[in-house]
Write a protein that holds these residues in place. Structure first.
Motif, short mmCIF file in Angstrom:
data_model
loop_
_atom_site.label_atom_id
_atom_site.label_comp_id
_atom_site.label_asym_id
_atom_site.label_seq_id
_atom_site.Cartn_x
_atom_site.Cartn_y
_atom_site.Cartn_z
N ILE A 122 0.71 -1.18 0.12
CA ILE A 122 0.03 -0.30 0.00
C ILE A 122 0.76 1.24 0.11
O ILE A 122 0.40 2.36 -0.56
CB ILE A 122 -0.80 -0.07 1.26
N GLN A 123 2.26 1.14 0.59
CA GLN A 123 2.85 2.08 0.76
C GLN A 123 3.52 2.53 -0.71
O GLN A 123 4.01 3.67 -1.14
CB GLN A 123 3.94 1.97 1.64
N GLY A 124 3.57 1.58 -1.51
CA GLY A 124 4.35 1.42 -2.89
C GLY A 124 3.47 2.18 -3.82
O GLY A 124 3.81 2.57 -4.83
N ILE A 125 2.04 2.63 -3.58
CA ILE A 125 0.96 3.26 -4.44
C ILE A 125 1.49 4.66 -4.68
O ILE A 125 1.61 4.93 -6.13
CB ILE A 125 -0.31 3.20 -4.05
N LYS A 126 1.86 5.30 -3.89
CA LYS A 126 2.31 6.74 -3.89
C LYS A 126 3.57 6.83 -4.71
O LYS A 126 3.80 7.78 -5.50
CB LYS A 126 2.43 7.42 -2.63
N ALA A 156 -3.64 -4.10 -3.05
CA ALA A 156 -3.78 -3.20 -1.63
C ALA A 156 -5.28 -2.71 -1.20
O ALA A 156 -5.80 -2.24 -0.34
CB ALA A 156 -2.89 -1.88 -1.55
N ARG A 157 -6.17 -2.94 -2.51
CA ARG A 157 -7.54 -2.32 -2.24
C ARG A 157 -7.74 -0.92 -1.85
O ARG A 157 -8.46 -0.45 -1.30
CB ARG A 157 -8.38 -3.32 -1.30
N CYS A 158 -6.94 -0.31 -2.65
CA CYS A 158 -6.91 1.06 -2.41
C CYS A 158 -6.84 1.83 -3.79
O CYS A 158 -5.78 1.74 -4.46
CB CYS A 158 -5.66 1.57 -1.66
N PHE A 159 -7.72 2.42 -4.04
CA PHE A 159 -8.03 2.94 -5.81
C PHE A 159 -8.07 4.59 -6.03
O PHE A 159 -8.02 4.77 -7.07
CB PHE A 159 -9.32 2.17 -5.97
N LYS A 160 -8.05 5.20 -4.93
CA LYS A 160 -8.15 6.70 -5.06
C LYS A 160 -7.10 7.26 -5.91
O LYS A 160 -7.32 7.98 -7.06
CB LYS A 160 -8.06 7.34 -3.67
N THR A 161 -5.89 6.99 -5.72
CA THR A 161 -4.72 7.41 -6.45
C THR A 161 -4.80 6.78 -7.91
O THR A 161 -4.69 7.25 -8.96
CB THR A 161 -3.35 6.82 -5.85
N ALA A 162 -5.08 5.43 -8.25
CA ALA A 162 -5.26 4.87 -9.34
C ALA A 162 -6.31 5.46 -10.23
O ALA A 162 -6.25 5.66 -11.55
CB ALA A 162 -5.47 3.35 -9.32
N LEU A 163 -7.56 5.85 -9.56
CA LEU A 163 -8.49 6.45 -10.35
C LEU A 163 -8.33 7.73 -10.74
O LEU A 163 -8.58 7.87 -11.98
CB LEU A 163 -9.77 6.51 -9.41
N TYR A 200 -6.54 -4.51 -15.74
CA TYR A 200 -6.74 -4.04 -14.24
C TYR A 200 -7.54 -2.73 -13.98
O TYR A 200 -8.09 -2.80 -12.97
CB TYR A 200 -5.37 -3.70 -13.56
N GLY A 201 -7.56 -1.70 -14.86
CA GLY A 201 -8.27 -0.50 -14.82
C GLY A 201 -9.86 -1.12 -14.66
O GLY A 201 -10.32 -0.61 -13.94
N GLY A 202 -10.03 -1.92 -15.63
CA GLY A 202 -11.49 -2.44 -15.67
C GLY A 202 -11.99 -2.91 -14.27
O GLY A 202 -13.19 -3.04 -14.03
N MET A 203 -10.88 -3.68 -13.82
CA MET A 203 -11.35 -4.53 -12.46
C MET A 203 -11.50 -3.48 -11.41
O MET A 203 -12.33 -3.61 -10.28
CB MET A 203 -10.04 -5.44 -12.08
N ILE A 204 -10.70 -2.35 -11.38
CA ILE A 204 -10.69 -1.33 -10.51
C ILE A 204 -12.20 -0.67 -10.46
O ILE A 204 -12.93 -0.32 -9.74
CB ILE A 204 -9.51 -0.24 -10.37
N TYR A 205 -12.55 -0.41 -11.65
CA TYR A 205 -13.73 0.29 -12.15
C TYR A 205 -14.77 -0.67 -11.66
O TYR A 205 -15.95 -0.13 -11.08
CB TYR A 205 -13.96 0.90 -13.32
N THR A 206 -14.88 -1.73 -11.86
CA THR A 206 -15.74 -2.85 -11.27
C THR A 206 -15.95 -2.79 -9.85
O THR A 206 -16.90 -3.13 -9.29
CB THR A 206 -15.43 -4.26 -11.91
N ALA A 207 -14.68 -2.62 -9.28
CA ALA A 207 -14.74 -2.87 -7.55
C ALA A 207 -15.53 -1.58 -7.10
O ALA A 207 -15.92 -1.80 -6.06
CB ALA A 207 -13.39 -2.94 -7.18
#
Length: 442
Positions: A122-126, A156-163, A200-207
Protein backbone atom coordinates in the motif's frame (compact mmCIF):
# COMPACT_ATOMS: atom_id res chain seq x y z
CA UNK A 1 35.95 -0.92 -4.23
CA UNK A 2 36.92 -3.12 -7.20
CA UNK A 3 38.67 -1.35 -10.07
CA UNK A 4 35.80 -2.20 -12.47
CA UNK A 5 33.32 -0.41 -10.21
CA UNK A 6 35.71 2.53 -9.81
CA UNK A 7 35.85 2.82 -13.59
CA UNK A 8 32.06 2.72 -13.70
CA UNK A 9 31.74 5.54 -11.15
CA UNK A 10 34.37 7.69 -12.88
CA UNK A 11 32.73 7.15 -16.27
CA UNK A 12 29.29 8.10 -14.90
CA UNK A 13 30.65 11.27 -13.31
CA UNK A 14 32.57 12.30 -16.44
CA UNK A 15 29.76 11.66 -18.91
CA UNK A 16 27.17 13.30 -16.63
CA UNK A 17 29.27 16.47 -16.38
CA UNK A 18 29.67 16.50 -20.17
CA UNK A 19 25.91 16.05 -20.66
CA UNK A 20 26.40 13.42 -23.38
CA UNK A 21 23.67 11.12 -22.07
CA UNK A 22 22.89 9.26 -25.30
CA UNK A 23 26.41 7.85 -25.59
CA UNK A 24 26.44 7.30 -21.85
CA UNK A 25 23.36 5.02 -22.09
CA UNK A 26 25.07 2.85 -24.72
CA UNK A 27 28.08 2.43 -22.42
CA UNK A 28 25.91 1.74 -19.38
CA UNK A 29 24.08 -1.03 -21.24
CA UNK A 30 27.45 -2.77 -21.64
CA UNK A 31 28.22 -2.30 -17.93
CA UNK A 32 25.26 -4.36 -16.62
CA UNK A 33 27.22 -7.61 -16.67
CA UNK A 34 30.11 -6.03 -14.78
CA UNK A 35 27.77 -4.61 -12.11
CA UNK A 36 26.11 -8.01 -11.72
CA UNK A 37 29.44 -9.62 -10.81
CA UNK A 38 29.86 -7.19 -7.89
CA UNK A 39 26.27 -7.27 -6.59
CA UNK A 40 27.38 -7.23 -2.92
CA UNK A 41 29.34 -3.98 -3.43
CA UNK A 42 26.63 -1.99 -5.20
CA UNK A 43 25.66 -0.12 -2.01
CA UNK A 44 29.18 1.37 -2.01
CA UNK A 45 28.67 2.55 -5.59
CA UNK A 46 25.39 4.23 -4.68
CA UNK A 47 27.10 6.09 -1.82
CA UNK A 48 29.56 7.68 -4.26
CA UNK A 49 26.92 8.84 -6.78
CA UNK A 50 24.43 11.68 -6.51
CA UNK A 51 20.87 10.56 -7.28
CA UNK A 52 20.05 13.79 -9.14
CA UNK A 53 23.29 14.59 -10.94
CA UNK A 54 24.09 10.97 -11.84
CA UNK A 55 20.53 9.67 -12.32
CA UNK A 56 21.40 7.39 -15.25
CA UNK A 57 24.32 5.78 -13.41
CA UNK A 58 22.20 5.21 -10.30
CA UNK A 59 19.36 3.82 -12.45
CA UNK A 60 21.53 1.02 -13.85
CA UNK A 61 22.95 0.17 -10.43
CA UNK A 62 19.44 -0.10 -8.99
CA UNK A 63 18.33 -2.20 -11.95
CA UNK A 64 21.07 -4.77 -11.26
CA UNK A 65 20.43 -4.60 -7.50
CA UNK A 66 16.67 -5.23 -7.88
CA UNK A 67 17.31 -7.95 -10.44
CA UNK A 68 19.60 -9.72 -7.97
CA UNK A 69 17.13 -9.22 -5.13
CA UNK A 70 14.46 -11.06 -7.10
CA UNK A 71 16.62 -14.19 -7.16
CA UNK A 72 15.35 -16.96 -4.83
CA UNK A 73 18.89 -17.48 -3.49
CA UNK A 74 19.15 -13.89 -2.21
CA UNK A 75 17.61 -12.80 1.08
CA UNK A 76 16.89 -9.17 0.19
CA UNK A 77 16.23 -6.47 2.79
CA UNK A 78 12.87 -5.36 1.42
CA UNK A 79 12.41 -2.17 3.52
CA UNK A 80 15.90 -1.03 2.47
CA UNK A 81 15.13 -1.77 -1.22
CA UNK A 82 11.85 0.12 -0.88
CA UNK A 83 13.56 3.19 0.58
CA UNK A 84 16.25 3.10 -2.12
CA UNK A 85 13.64 3.07 -4.88
CA UNK A 86 11.59 5.77 -3.16
CA UNK A 87 14.64 8.02 -2.76
CA UNK A 88 15.65 7.53 -6.39
CA UNK A 89 12.18 8.30 -7.77
CA UNK A 90 11.87 11.46 -5.68
CA UNK A 91 15.36 12.78 -6.53
CA UNK A 92 16.17 11.53 -10.04
CA UNK A 93 16.41 13.88 -13.02
CA UNK A 94 13.50 13.21 -15.37
CA UNK A 95 15.37 14.57 -18.40
CA UNK A 96 18.22 12.14 -17.80
CA UNK A 97 16.20 8.98 -17.23
CA UNK A 98 14.17 9.60 -20.41
CA UNK A 99 17.31 8.65 -22.33
CA UNK A 100 16.90 5.16 -20.84
CA UNK A 101 13.12 4.86 -20.64
CA UNK A 102 13.23 1.07 -21.12
CA UNK A 103 15.59 0.63 -18.13
CA UNK A 104 13.42 2.93 -16.03
CA UNK A 105 10.35 0.83 -16.91
CA UNK A 106 12.21 -2.39 -16.11
CA UNK A 107 13.19 -1.05 -12.68
CA UNK A 108 9.58 -0.07 -11.93
CA UNK A 109 8.33 -3.52 -12.98
CA UNK A 110 10.91 -5.22 -10.73
CA UNK A 111 9.93 -2.98 -7.82
CA UNK A 112 6.26 -3.89 -8.34
CA UNK A 113 7.04 -7.62 -8.48
CA UNK A 114 9.06 -7.32 -5.29
CA UNK A 115 6.44 -5.55 -3.13
CA UNK A 116 3.11 -6.67 -4.58
CA UNK A 117 2.84 -9.59 -2.13
CA UNK A 118 4.28 -7.64 0.81
CA UNK A 119 2.58 -5.48 3.50
CA UNK A 120 4.57 -2.54 2.07
CA UNK A 121 2.35 -2.83 -0.99
CA UNK A 122 0.00 0.00 0.00
CA UNK A 123 2.94 2.34 0.60
CA UNK A 124 4.18 1.62 -2.92
CA UNK A 125 1.12 3.20 -4.53
CA UNK A 126 2.29 6.77 -3.98
CA UNK A 127 5.85 5.96 -5.07
CA UNK A 128 4.79 4.30 -8.34
CA UNK A 129 2.41 7.19 -9.04
CA UNK A 130 5.36 9.55 -8.60
CA UNK A 131 7.40 7.38 -10.99
CA UNK A 132 4.71 7.87 -13.66
CA UNK A 133 4.65 11.63 -13.09
CA UNK A 134 8.43 11.73 -13.44
CA UNK A 135 8.61 9.98 -16.83
CA UNK A 136 5.46 10.89 -18.76
CA UNK A 137 5.31 13.97 -20.99
CA UNK A 138 1.63 14.83 -20.46
CA UNK A 139 -1.33 13.74 -18.32
CA UNK A 140 -2.93 11.80 -21.18
CA UNK A 141 0.20 9.75 -21.99
CA UNK A 142 0.12 6.10 -20.97
CA UNK A 143 3.30 4.35 -19.85
CA UNK A 144 3.81 0.69 -19.00
CA UNK A 145 4.13 1.73 -15.32
CA UNK A 146 0.40 2.57 -15.32
CA UNK A 147 -0.27 -1.18 -15.22
CA UNK A 148 2.03 -1.52 -12.17
CA UNK A 149 0.10 1.20 -10.34
CA UNK A 150 -3.21 -0.54 -11.04
CA UNK A 151 -1.83 -3.93 -9.96
CA UNK A 152 -0.55 -2.59 -6.63
CA UNK A 153 -3.81 -0.68 -6.04
CA UNK A 154 -5.85 -3.84 -6.61
CA UNK A 155 -3.66 -5.84 -4.26
CA UNK A 156 -3.87 -3.14 -1.57
CA UNK A 157 -7.57 -2.50 -2.30
CA UNK A 158 -6.85 1.22 -2.34
CA UNK A 159 -8.10 2.85 -5.54
CA UNK A 160 -8.13 6.63 -5.02
CA UNK A 161 -4.70 7.31 -6.55
CA UNK A 162 -5.16 4.86 -9.42
CA UNK A 163 -8.57 6.36 -10.29
CA UNK A 164 -7.00 9.81 -10.71
CA UNK A 165 -4.93 8.30 -13.54
CA UNK A 166 -7.65 6.03 -14.95
CA UNK A 167 -10.16 8.89 -15.24
CA UNK A 168 -7.91 10.66 -17.76
CA UNK A 169 -8.53 9.38 -21.31
CA UNK A 170 -5.34 8.23 -23.05
CA UNK A 171 -4.27 10.06 -26.23
CA UNK A 172 -0.62 8.96 -26.53
CA UNK A 173 1.29 5.83 -25.56
CA UNK A 174 4.96 5.78 -24.54
CA UNK A 175 6.63 2.57 -25.73
CA UNK A 176 10.06 1.09 -25.08
CA UNK A 177 10.54 0.43 -28.81
CA UNK A 178 10.60 4.19 -29.37
CA UNK A 179 13.91 4.26 -27.53
CA UNK A 180 15.50 0.93 -28.36
CA UNK A 181 14.31 0.71 -31.93
CA UNK A 182 12.08 -2.07 -33.22
CA UNK A 183 12.55 -5.24 -31.24
CA UNK A 184 10.05 -8.09 -30.98
CA UNK A 185 10.54 -8.51 -27.21
CA UNK A 186 10.02 -4.80 -26.63
CA UNK A 187 6.87 -4.82 -28.78
CA UNK A 188 5.53 -7.82 -26.85
CA UNK A 189 6.18 -6.10 -23.51
CA UNK A 190 4.53 -2.91 -24.74
CA UNK A 191 1.44 -4.90 -25.75
CA UNK A 192 1.44 -6.85 -22.48
CA UNK A 193 1.45 -3.75 -20.26
CA UNK A 194 -1.05 -1.97 -22.51
CA UNK A 195 -3.49 -4.87 -22.09
CA UNK A 196 -2.79 -5.16 -18.36
CA UNK A 197 -3.53 -1.46 -17.85
CA UNK A 198 -7.00 -1.80 -19.35
CA UNK A 199 -7.62 -5.16 -17.67
CA UNK A 200 -6.60 -3.97 -14.20
CA UNK A 201 -8.34 -0.65 -14.82
CA UNK A 202 -11.56 -2.47 -15.66
CA UNK A 203 -11.25 -4.47 -12.45
CA UNK A 204 -10.79 -1.28 -10.40
CA UNK A 205 -13.85 0.36 -11.98
CA UNK A 206 -15.81 -2.85 -11.35
CA UNK A 207 -14.75 -2.79 -7.70
CA UNK A 208 -16.08 0.77 -7.26
CA UNK A 209 -19.32 -0.13 -9.15
CA UNK A 210 -18.56 2.16 -12.12
CA UNK A 211 -19.72 -0.52 -14.54
CA UNK A 212 -20.03 1.77 -17.56
CA UNK A 213 -16.36 2.74 -17.40
CA UNK A 214 -15.35 -0.84 -16.52
CA UNK A 215 -17.11 -2.15 -19.62
CA UNK A 216 -15.23 0.38 -21.76
CA UNK A 217 -11.86 -0.72 -20.33
CA UNK A 218 -12.58 -4.41 -20.88
CA UNK A 219 -13.80 -3.61 -24.41
CA UNK A 220 -10.53 -1.83 -25.26
CA UNK A 221 -8.61 -4.83 -23.95
CA UNK A 222 -10.46 -7.41 -26.07
CA UNK A 223 -10.67 -5.24 -29.20
CA UNK A 224 -6.94 -4.46 -29.37
CA UNK A 225 -5.61 -5.72 -32.75
CA UNK A 226 -3.81 -9.03 -32.27
CA UNK A 227 -2.64 -11.98 -34.34
CA UNK A 228 -3.25 -14.36 -31.42
CA UNK A 229 -5.35 -14.23 -28.29
CA UNK A 230 -3.54 -13.66 -25.00
CA UNK A 231 -4.63 -14.93 -21.60
CA UNK A 232 -5.12 -11.31 -20.53
CA UNK A 233 -7.66 -10.77 -23.31
CA UNK A 234 -9.50 -13.98 -22.42
CA UNK A 235 -9.83 -13.00 -18.75
CA UNK A 236 -10.94 -9.51 -19.80
CA UNK A 237 -13.60 -11.05 -22.06
CA UNK A 238 -15.02 -13.14 -19.20
CA UNK A 239 -15.43 -9.99 -17.11
CA UNK A 240 -16.74 -8.12 -20.16
CA UNK A 241 -19.58 -10.67 -20.41
CA UNK A 242 -20.45 -10.39 -16.71
CA UNK A 243 -20.33 -6.57 -16.59
CA UNK A 244 -22.41 -6.27 -19.77
CA UNK A 245 -25.06 -8.49 -18.13
CA UNK A 246 -25.08 -6.30 -15.02
CA UNK A 247 -25.18 -3.06 -16.99
CA UNK A 248 -27.30 -3.91 -20.04
CA UNK A 249 -29.04 -7.17 -19.17
CA UNK A 250 -27.51 -8.97 -22.17
CA UNK A 251 -24.14 -10.09 -23.53
CA UNK A 252 -22.92 -7.37 -25.85
CA UNK A 253 -21.29 -8.52 -29.12
CA UNK A 254 -17.52 -8.41 -29.50
CA UNK A 255 -16.51 -5.10 -31.13
CA UNK A 256 -16.06 -5.32 -34.91
CA UNK A 257 -12.58 -3.86 -34.53
CA UNK A 258 -11.45 -7.10 -32.85
CA UNK A 259 -9.29 -9.42 -34.92
CA UNK A 260 -10.86 -12.53 -36.51
CA UNK A 261 -8.74 -14.81 -34.32
CA UNK A 262 -10.19 -13.19 -31.20
CA UNK A 263 -13.83 -13.43 -32.25
CA UNK A 264 -13.36 -17.03 -33.41
CA UNK A 265 -11.81 -18.45 -30.23
CA UNK A 266 -13.11 -16.17 -27.48
CA UNK A 267 -16.59 -17.64 -27.14
CA UNK A 268 -15.61 -21.37 -26.98
CA UNK A 269 -13.03 -20.63 -24.28
CA UNK A 270 -15.62 -18.80 -22.17
CA UNK A 271 -18.59 -21.12 -22.71
CA UNK A 272 -19.64 -21.11 -19.03
CA UNK A 273 -20.10 -17.34 -19.21
CA UNK A 274 -22.22 -17.56 -22.34
CA UNK A 275 -24.34 -20.25 -20.69
CA UNK A 276 -24.89 -17.76 -17.86
CA UNK A 277 -25.86 -15.10 -20.43
CA UNK A 278 -28.35 -17.46 -22.10
CA UNK A 279 -29.94 -18.23 -18.72
CA UNK A 280 -30.09 -14.51 -17.94
CA UNK A 281 -31.97 -13.90 -21.20
CA UNK A 282 -34.83 -16.12 -19.97
CA UNK A 283 -35.41 -13.68 -17.06
CA UNK A 284 -35.80 -16.70 -14.81
CA UNK A 285 -33.77 -16.60 -11.62
CA UNK A 286 -34.08 -20.35 -11.10
CA UNK A 287 -32.39 -21.15 -14.43
CA UNK A 288 -29.70 -18.57 -13.71
CA UNK A 289 -28.94 -20.17 -10.34
CA UNK A 290 -28.81 -23.62 -11.93
CA UNK A 291 -26.10 -22.45 -14.35
CA UNK A 292 -24.27 -20.63 -11.52
CA UNK A 293 -24.17 -23.80 -9.41
CA UNK A 294 -23.30 -26.01 -12.38
CA UNK A 295 -20.32 -23.85 -13.43
CA UNK A 296 -19.33 -22.75 -9.92
CA UNK A 297 -15.92 -24.45 -10.13
CA UNK A 298 -15.09 -22.46 -13.27
CA UNK A 299 -16.27 -19.17 -11.76
CA UNK A 300 -14.35 -19.77 -8.51
CA UNK A 301 -11.19 -20.76 -10.39
CA UNK A 302 -11.42 -17.59 -12.47
CA UNK A 303 -12.08 -15.58 -9.27
CA UNK A 304 -15.29 -14.24 -10.79
CA UNK A 305 -17.84 -15.72 -8.40
CA UNK A 306 -18.42 -12.34 -6.73
CA UNK A 307 -19.30 -10.79 -10.11
CA UNK A 308 -21.53 -13.76 -10.96
CA UNK A 309 -23.50 -13.18 -7.74
CA UNK A 310 -23.91 -9.54 -8.75
CA UNK A 311 -25.28 -10.76 -12.09
CA UNK A 312 -27.90 -12.79 -10.20
CA UNK A 313 -28.80 -9.71 -8.12
CA UNK A 314 -29.05 -7.55 -11.24
CA UNK A 315 -31.65 -9.92 -12.73
CA UNK A 316 -33.95 -9.25 -9.78
CA UNK A 317 -33.48 -5.53 -10.39
CA UNK A 318 -34.12 -5.88 -14.13
CA UNK A 319 -37.35 -7.77 -13.39
CA UNK A 320 -38.47 -4.98 -11.04
CA UNK A 321 -37.60 -2.36 -13.68
CA UNK A 322 -39.81 -4.19 -16.18
CA UNK A 323 -42.70 -3.88 -13.76
CA UNK A 324 -42.35 -0.07 -13.76
CA UNK A 325 -43.13 -0.06 -17.49
CA UNK A 326 -46.32 -2.08 -17.01
CA UNK A 327 -47.86 -1.03 -13.69
CA UNK A 328 -48.55 2.25 -11.91
CA UNK A 329 -49.21 0.66 -8.52
CA UNK A 330 -48.48 -2.81 -7.22
CA UNK A 331 -48.43 -4.51 -3.83
CA UNK A 332 -45.10 -5.58 -2.39
CA UNK A 333 -46.24 -9.20 -2.38
CA UNK A 334 -47.07 -8.97 -6.11
CA UNK A 335 -43.67 -7.43 -6.78
CA UNK A 336 -42.04 -10.31 -4.91
CA UNK A 337 -44.05 -12.86 -6.88
CA UNK A 338 -43.46 -11.30 -10.31
CA UNK A 339 -39.76 -10.56 -9.68
CA UNK A 340 -39.25 -14.06 -8.22
CA UNK A 341 -38.17 -12.80 -4.79
CA UNK A 342 -38.72 -14.70 -1.56
CA UNK A 343 -41.22 -12.39 0.14
CA UNK A 344 -42.57 -8.84 0.40
CA UNK A 345 -39.83 -7.81 2.84
CA UNK A 346 -37.12 -8.71 0.32
CA UNK A 347 -39.05 -6.90 -2.41
CA UNK A 348 -39.23 -3.79 -0.22
CA UNK A 349 -35.49 -3.95 0.40
CA UNK A 350 -34.70 -4.17 -3.33
CA UNK A 351 -37.10 -1.35 -4.23
CA UNK A 352 -35.76 0.91 -1.47
CA UNK A 353 -32.15 0.44 -2.65
CA UNK A 354 -33.14 1.01 -6.29
CA UNK A 355 -34.95 4.24 -5.40
CA UNK A 356 -31.93 5.36 -3.41
CA UNK A 357 -29.53 4.70 -6.31
CA UNK A 358 -31.84 6.32 -8.86
CA UNK A 359 -32.47 3.10 -10.82
CA UNK A 360 -36.26 3.54 -10.51
CA UNK A 361 -38.63 6.31 -9.40
CA UNK A 362 -41.22 5.10 -6.92
CA UNK A 363 -42.63 5.51 -3.41
CA UNK A 364 -43.48 2.83 -0.87
CA UNK A 365 -46.59 3.00 1.31
CA UNK A 366 -45.65 0.78 4.24
CA UNK A 367 -49.10 1.03 5.80
CA UNK A 368 -50.89 -0.48 2.78
CA UNK A 369 -47.89 -2.49 1.52
CA UNK A 370 -48.17 -0.79 -1.88
CA UNK A 371 -45.61 0.60 -4.33
CA UNK A 372 -46.38 3.56 -6.62
CA UNK A 373 -44.17 3.73 -9.70
CA UNK A 374 -43.45 7.22 -11.02
CA UNK A 375 -41.98 8.87 -14.12
CA UNK A 376 -38.54 10.46 -14.15
CA UNK A 377 -38.97 13.78 -12.29
CA UNK A 378 -36.19 15.47 -14.28
CA UNK A 379 -37.66 18.29 -16.46
CA UNK A 380 -34.28 19.37 -17.89
CA UNK A 381 -34.93 23.00 -16.93
CA UNK A 382 -32.84 23.39 -13.77
CA UNK A 383 -29.58 25.37 -13.45
CA UNK A 384 -27.76 22.14 -12.57
CA UNK A 385 -28.90 20.48 -15.80
CA UNK A 386 -27.87 23.57 -17.79
CA UNK A 387 -24.36 23.37 -16.28
CA UNK A 388 -24.21 19.65 -17.05
CA UNK A 389 -25.14 20.26 -20.70
CA UNK A 390 -22.50 23.01 -20.92
CA UNK A 391 -19.88 20.70 -19.41
CA UNK A 392 -20.78 17.88 -21.83
CA UNK A 393 -20.60 20.28 -24.80
CA UNK A 394 -17.18 21.56 -23.67
CA UNK A 395 -15.89 17.97 -23.34
CA UNK A 396 -17.24 17.14 -26.81
CA UNK A 397 -15.56 20.20 -28.36
CA UNK A 398 -12.31 19.31 -26.62
CA UNK A 399 -12.54 15.76 -27.98
CA UNK A 400 -13.09 17.11 -31.51
CA UNK A 401 -9.99 19.30 -31.16
CA UNK A 402 -7.95 16.30 -30.00
CA UNK A 403 -9.14 14.19 -32.94
CA UNK A 404 -8.30 16.95 -35.42
CA UNK A 405 -4.85 17.35 -33.87
CA UNK A 406 -4.18 13.59 -34.02
CA UNK A 407 -5.37 13.46 -37.64
CA UNK A 408 -3.02 16.30 -38.56
CA UNK A 409 -0.10 14.54 -36.84
CA UNK A 410 -0.84 11.34 -38.78
CA UNK A 411 -1.07 13.18 -42.12
CA UNK A 412 2.30 14.85 -41.48
CA UNK A 413 3.98 11.68 -40.23
CA UNK A 414 6.83 10.76 -42.68
CA UNK A 415 6.06 7.03 -42.40
CA UNK A 416 2.39 7.60 -43.27
CA UNK A 417 3.28 9.95 -46.15
CA UNK A 418 5.74 7.39 -47.55
CA UNK A 419 3.16 4.58 -47.38
CA UNK A 420 0.41 6.76 -48.85
CA UNK A 421 2.61 7.85 -51.77
CA UNK A 422 3.74 4.27 -52.30
CA UNK A 423 0.16 2.97 -52.54
CA UNK A 424 -0.75 5.78 -54.96
CA UNK A 425 2.21 4.91 -57.19
CA UNK A 426 1.19 1.23 -57.18
CA UNK A 427 -2.37 2.20 -58.12
CA UNK A 428 -1.19 4.45 -60.98
CA UNK A 429 1.13 1.70 -62.24
CA UNK A 430 -1.70 -0.87 -62.29
CA UNK A 431 -4.04 1.57 -64.09
CA UNK A 432 -1.32 2.35 -66.62
CA UNK A 433 -0.82 -1.37 -67.29
CA UNK A 434 -4.57 -1.92 -67.75
CA UNK A 435 -4.80 0.87 -70.35
CA UNK A 436 -2.40 -1.08 -72.59
CA UNK A 437 -3.76 -4.55 -71.90
CA UNK A 438 -6.02 -4.48 -74.97
CA UNK A 439 -3.46 -3.18 -77.47
CA UNK A 440 -2.69 -5.41 -80.52
CA UNK A 441 0.64 -7.21 -80.30
CA UNK A 442 1.05 -7.79 -84.05
Amino acid sequence: MASALENYVNNVRTKSSEGNFRIMVEQLNDSVEVLSRYWELLDNVLETLDFQQHSLGVLYVLLVKFNGASSPNVNANLPQMFNLYKEFISQCNGEQVRYATYTYYDLCHMFTSLIVEHPLCIQGIKVVAQAIEKIRLCDSQQTSIHADLCQISLKARCFKTALSFLDVDITTIATTSEVRGQNSNDANNDAKYFLLYYYYGGMIYTAVKNFDRALYFFEVCISTPAAAMSHIMLEAYKKFVLVSLILHGKVLPIPKSSGPVISRFMKPLAQAYHDLGNAYATSTNEELRIVMNKCSETFIRDKNMGLVKQVVTSLYKKNIQRLTKTFLTLSLSDVASRAQLNDAAEAEKYIFNMIKSGEIYASINKKDGMVVFKDDPEKYNSPEMFLKVQKDMAETMDLIRQINKMEEEILLNPIYVKKALGSQEDELTSQHAKSFSGDPTD
